[in-house]
Design a protein around this motif. Structure first.
Motif: not given
Length: 180
Positions: A66-79, A145-153
């Motif tokens: 979250r950024s302030g009141p804005v909630r982010y999603t990664c729905e449909g995006k690659d992780v 150890a791993w790095f988890v990476i995704t794009i959030a909108r």
């Protein structure tokens, strides 16, 4: 006496600035240990080999950013799940400014991405897809150890997409992870 003192101080100053095989005196040319040493800039498949073994570990993740009141999603995006090696750790520092956890504007990460490819890096990367609740799963992971990476909108409306990265360790059992 002043002349002798001046010569001694001048000689001391020159010595402090003198080049040594390691670089300027007092400055090591070896990167700090957190950067993985001098070999960290070289892709070596053998450093990634551990990640191809089967294991009992897993990651059950959710995007909770979250950024302030804005909630982010990664729905449909690659992780993306990247094994940690000296090379990949340095890559995370270059791209995200951290080797542990980051949320960086996607355009910034793309601008920092090197133009040249790195060996067979993609063959060691695992992928999952975020579902409608921004959840993702990786199973059968070896310890490491791993790095988890995704794009959030932003979930509701316009806003700048972010690249989120988090370092996660697996130790024989599935673990829950929140990207935030």
């Amino acid at each position: 006496m002043k002349r002798v003192l001046a010569i001694v101080l001048f000689a001391a100053a020159l010595t402090a600035c003198a080049e040594t095989p390691e670089g300027p005196a007092g400055v090591s040319s070896t990167p700090p240990p957190s950067y993985g040493g001098s070999a960290s800039s070289v892709f070596r498949a053998r450093d990634f080999a551990w990640s191809t073994a089967p294991g009992a570990g897993g990651i059950f993740g959710v995007l909770g950013y979250r950024s302030g009141p804005v909630r982010y999603t990664c729905e449909g995006k690659d992780v993306i799940l990247t094994p940690e090696t000296p090379w990949s750790r340095l890559r995370m520092i270059i791209l995200y400014g951290s080797a542990t956890n980051a949320a960086v504007p996607l355009d910034v990460v793309r601008a920092r991405t090197p133009a040249t490819s790195a060996g067979d890096y993609a063959s060691y990367v695992r992928k999952a897809t975020c579902d409608g609740d921004s959840r993702f799963t990786f199973k059968g992971l070896p310890d490491g150890a791993w790095f988890v990476i995704t794009i959030a909108r932003p979930a509701d409306g316009p806003g700048e997409p972010l690249a989120l990265m988090r370092r996660v360790e697996t130790r024989g059992v599935p673990r829950s992870v929140t990207l935030n």
